[in-house]
Scaffold this motif. Structure first.
Motif, PDB file in Angstrom:
ATOM      1  N   PHE A  29      32.620  30.954  39.519  1.00 45.61           N
ATOM      2  CA  PHE A  29      33.742  30.369  38.755  1.00 45.61           C
ATOM      3  C   PHE A  29      34.710  29.604  39.649  1.00 45.61           C
ATOM      4  O   PHE A  29      35.730  29.117  39.204  1.00 45.61           O
ATOM      5  CB  PHE A  29      34.508  31.498  38.055  1.00 45.61           C
ATOM      6  CG  PHE A  29      34.680  32.678  38.983  1.00 45.61           C
ATOM      7  CD1 PHE A  29      35.646  32.655  39.959  1.00 45.61           C
ATOM      8  CD2 PHE A  29      33.803  33.753  38.920  1.00 45.61           C
ATOM      9  CE1 PHE A  29      35.753  33.697  40.855  1.00 45.61           C
ATOM     10  CE2 PHE A  29      33.904  34.804  39.814  1.00 45.61           C
ATOM     11  CZ  PHE A  29      34.886  34.773  40.793  1.00 45.61           C
ATOM     12  N   GLY A  70      38.555  29.252  50.809  1.00 46.63           N
ATOM     13  CA  GLY A  70      37.888  29.865  51.960  1.00 46.63           C
ATOM     14  C   GLY A  70      37.818  31.374  51.881  1.00 46.63           C
ATOM     15  O   GLY A  70      38.544  32.010  51.122  1.00 46.63           O
ATOM     16  N   GLU A  71      36.913  31.929  52.677  1.00 44.69           N
ATOM     17  CA  GLU A  71      36.788  33.379  52.766  1.00 44.69           C
ATOM     18  C   GLU A  71      37.386  33.799  54.115  1.00 44.69           C
ATOM     19  O   GLU A  71      36.792  33.550  55.172  1.00 44.69           O
ATOM     20  CB  GLU A  71      35.307  33.775  52.659  1.00 44.69           C
ATOM     21  CG  GLU A  71      34.989  35.211  53.001  1.00 44.69           C
ATOM     22  CD  GLU A  71      35.882  36.254  52.336  1.00 44.69           C
ATOM     23  OE1 GLU A  71      36.130  36.187  51.126  1.00 44.69           O
ATOM     24  OE2 GLU A  71      36.367  37.145  53.065  1.00 44.69           O
ATOM     25  N   SER A  91      42.837  38.306  50.823  1.00 43.77           N
ATOM     26  CA  SER A  91      41.896  38.532  49.729  1.00 43.77           C
ATOM     27  C   SER A  91      40.475  38.221  50.190  1.00 43.77           C
ATOM     28  O   SER A  91      40.224  37.174  50.775  1.00 43.77           O
ATOM     29  CB  SER A  91      42.287  37.630  48.557  1.00 43.77           C
ATOM     30  OG  SER A  91      41.387  37.787  47.486  1.00 43.77           O
ATOM     31  N   SER A  98      38.182  40.955  45.706  1.00 46.71           N
ATOM     32  CA  SER A  98      37.776  40.249  44.497  1.00 46.71           C
ATOM     33  C   SER A  98      36.599  40.989  43.904  1.00 46.71           C
ATOM     34  O   SER A  98      35.485  40.895  44.401  1.00 46.71           O
ATOM     35  CB  SER A  98      37.403  38.805  44.847  1.00 46.71           C
ATOM     36  OG  SER A  98      38.533  38.155  45.361  1.00 46.71           O
ATOM     37  N   HIS A 109      35.836  41.509  40.139  1.00 39.90           N
ATOM     38  CA  HIS A 109      35.350  40.643  39.055  1.00 39.90           C
ATOM     39  C   HIS A 109      34.228  41.205  38.175  1.00 39.90           C
ATOM     40  O   HIS A 109      33.786  40.531  37.230  1.00 39.90           O
ATOM     41  CB  HIS A 109      34.920  39.270  39.575  1.00 39.90           C
ATOM     42  CG  HIS A 109      35.989  38.545  40.342  1.00 39.90           C
ATOM     43  ND1 HIS A 109      37.322  38.602  40.010  1.00 39.90           N
ATOM     44  CD2 HIS A 109      35.920  37.748  41.447  1.00 39.90           C
ATOM     45  CE1 HIS A 109      38.017  37.885  40.864  1.00 39.90           C
ATOM     46  NE2 HIS A 109      37.206  37.361  41.744  1.00 39.90           N
ATOM     47  N   SER A 128      38.897  38.728  37.626  1.00 41.51           N
ATOM     48  CA  SER A 128      39.046  37.549  36.764  1.00 41.51           C
ATOM     49  C   SER A 128      38.275  37.782  35.477  1.00 41.51           C
ATOM     50  O   SER A 128      37.064  37.988  35.505  1.00 41.51           O
ATOM     51  CB  SER A 128      38.496  36.299  37.461  1.00 41.51           C
ATOM     52  OG  SER A 128      39.252  36.021  38.603  1.00 41.51           O
ATOM     53  N   ASN A 131      40.421  30.853  35.275  1.00 46.33           N
ATOM     54  CA  ASN A 131      40.963  29.511  35.192  1.00 46.33           C
ATOM     55  C   ASN A 131      39.758  28.570  35.062  1.00 46.33           C
ATOM     56  O   ASN A 131      39.005  28.411  36.012  1.00 46.33           O
ATOM     57  CB  ASN A 131      41.715  29.241  36.504  1.00 46.33           C
ATOM     58  CG  ASN A 131      42.887  28.328  36.304  1.00 46.33           C
ATOM     59  OD1 ASN A 131      42.879  27.467  35.426  1.00 46.33           O
ATOM     60  ND2 ASN A 131      43.894  28.510  37.129  1.00 46.33           N
TER      61      ASN A 131
HETATM   62  N1  SAH Z   1      37.543  34.199  49.349  1.00 50.83           N
HETATM   63  C1  SAH Z   1      38.602  35.064  49.002  1.00 50.83           C
HETATM   64  C2  SAH Z   1      39.943  34.392  48.722  1.00 50.83           C
HETATM   65  C3  SAH Z   1      39.947  33.117  47.935  1.00 50.83           C
HETATM   66  S1  SAH Z   1      39.951  33.094  46.199  1.00 50.83           S
HETATM   67  C4  SAH Z   1      38.209  35.945  47.841  1.00 50.83           C
HETATM   68  O1  SAH Z   1      37.127  35.784  47.312  1.00 50.83           O
HETATM   69  O2  SAH Z   1      38.957  36.838  47.497  1.00 50.83           O
HETATM   70  C5  SAH Z   1      41.334  33.978  45.582  1.00 50.83           C
HETATM   71  C6  SAH Z   1      41.036  34.672  44.268  1.00 50.83           C
HETATM   72  O3  SAH Z   1      40.921  33.757  43.172  1.00 50.83           O
HETATM   73  C7  SAH Z   1      39.728  35.442  44.298  1.00 50.83           C
HETATM   74  O4  SAH Z   1      39.910  36.656  43.648  1.00 50.83           O
HETATM   75  C8  SAH Z   1      38.813  34.527  43.517  1.00 50.83           C
HETATM   76  O5  SAH Z   1      37.692  35.196  43.052  1.00 50.83           O
HETATM   77  C9  SAH Z   1      39.745  34.022  42.435  1.00 50.83           C
HETATM   78  N2  SAH Z   1      39.317  32.792  41.764  1.00 50.83           N
HETATM   79  C10 SAH Z   1      38.719  31.707  42.269  1.00 50.83           C
HETATM   80  N3  SAH Z   1      38.504  30.766  41.319  1.00 50.83           N
HETATM   81  C11 SAH Z   1      39.007  31.271  40.182  1.00 50.83           C
HETATM   82  C12 SAH Z   1      39.093  30.791  38.835  1.00 50.83           C
HETATM   83  N4  SAH Z   1      38.610  29.596  38.492  1.00 50.83           N
HETATM   84  N5  SAH Z   1      39.673  31.592  37.917  1.00 50.83           N
HETATM   85  C13 SAH Z   1      40.174  32.796  38.255  1.00 50.83           C
HETATM   86  N6  SAH Z   1      40.121  33.307  39.488  1.00 50.83           N
HETATM   87  C14 SAH Z   1      39.535  32.560  40.444  1.00 50.83           C
END
Ligand code: SAH
Length: 344
Positions: free
Chosen positions: A119, A160-161, A192, A215, A217, A259, A291
């Motif tokens: 996503f 990024g991770e 995160s 994360s 999910h 999410s 989102n």
């Molecule tokens: N790589 C890290 C940090 C970046 S993303 C991680 O995975 O945690 C930050 C957060 O936003 C993460 O929880 C990710 O899964 C979430 N995220 C990314 N795109 C999203 C979207 N379109 N809708 C909701 N959450 C999203």
């Protein structure tokens, strides 16, 4: 000779660097303060440093500076989204969120990402490279300079991770919390991760007082694998065990990010499985209505489904919040702004 990236040196490294230039170590502290407390953008601003040394620094060092390309301000909540250009022409985005308790900046840790979460817009074009400590710090420095406001919280939740750029991340945290720099408390920093288990344990062993957000999910291995390729490498239980280990080592409560995607992970059964998965843990659950990004057809559950999910979890004694969507009108989701810009 390769120039030294001076803004990526911590105080200890800067001291040794000064010695190689034949300078006294105390100069390092002065220069560090210019770089990280006053956040200067040129060596000439370092007015208590001799012109000779400034010239020497210009010859031997690069001074990482991000260039602000666009700034979008949300009309809904004042959230500001920045697109910055790095010295090599790559772009990263950062977000300033203003809360009652202070200003929070969300930074990127890499250009692109290779984790492939379904996503997420940041990962669509893969990973370009990790950011240096200076490039992570500079996102905060430029925003603080531009607004003239203090930044009290930092979340590493942009593109990024972070645990895929581990050494630079740890150095960034150390420098951000240095009393000669912005002196931000470790407790006000959140990192995160999608769940790279060995790195989560390595981070735990450092016993920093930062918050680790996972994360999650999904509440079982099958569903998590569908959304997050990282789950092919690490089983969901192994990942949760790494979170327990983080709490044991640091005493810091884990924050789970979840999410919600309509019809994918938002059912009553998902909520029940989630409760069983994190049973007995000292944790916080952050629900984020997904989102939507145009490259995928994931949709948000309606607000009633989100509230139901929250209520079910709260009944089990889990602390739950629904993430306020900040800056929805300005490409709030990770990676959307950068992607749109590069497509133009
Ligand atoms: N790589 C890290 C940090 C970046 S993303 C991680 O995975 O945690 C930050 C957060 O936003 C993460 O929880 C990710 O899964 C979430 N995220 C990314 N795109 C999203 C979207 N379109 N809708 C909701 N959450 C999203």
């Amino acid at each position: 000779m390769k120039k030294t990236d001076i803004r990526s040196l911590n105080l200890k490294e800067l001291k040794s660097f000064m010695e190689t230039l034949g300078e006294k170590a105390f100069r390092a502290k002065q220069i560090y303060q210019w770089l990280h407390e006053k956040c200067v953008s040129s060596f000439d601003e370092m007015t208590n440093i001799s012109e000779k040394l400034r010239t020497q620094l210009k010859e031997t060092c690069t001074l990482t500076m991000l260039k602000s390309v666009t700034v979008q301000t949300s009309r809904i909540d004042g959230t500001k989204k920045y697109l910055f250009e790095l010295e090599d022409g790559n772009m990263v985005e950062s977000v300033l969120m203003r809360y009652k308790h202070g200003n929070s900046v969300c930074i990127s840790s890499q250009v692109g990402c290779r984790m492939g979460c379904k996503f997420c817009a940041s990962t669509l074009d893969g990973l370009v490279r990790g950011l240096t400590p200076a490039e992570m710090l500079e996102q905060i420095y430029r925003i603080s300079k531009e607004t003239g406001e203090r930044v009290s919280n930092v979340v590493v939740m942009g593109t990024g991770e972070p645990l895929d750029n581990f050494d630079n991340l740890v150095k960034f945290i150390q420098m951000l919390t240095d009393e000669n720099g912005l002196n931000i408390s470790q407790r006000n920093i959140t990192v995160s991760t999608c769940g790279i288990v060995p790195k989560m344990k390595e981070l735990a062993d450092l016993k920093l007082q930062i918050t680790l957000a996972l994360s999650l999910h999904a509440s079982n291995q099958e569903k998590r694998k569908e959304l997050m390729p990282v789950a092919n490498a690490f089983d969901i239980h192994e990942t949760i065990d790494a979170c327990r280990y983080y709490f044991e080592q640091t005493g810091r409560r884990i924050s789970f990010e979840y999410s919600l995607v309509a019809g994918v992970n938002d059912s009553a059964q998902d909520a029940a499985e989630l409760a069983a998965l994190v049973k007995g843990m000292n944790c916080h659950l952050n629900l984020i209505p997904v989102n939507p990004i145009k490259e995928r057809d994931y949709v948000q559950p309606d607000m009633k489904a989100v509230r139901d999910f929250q209520n079910k979890r709260e009944k089990c004694g889990i602390n739950v919040t629904i993430r306020r969507e900040m800056g929805r009108d300005i490409d709030g989701a990770c990676g959307q702004l950068r992607k749109r810009f590069s497509e133009r």
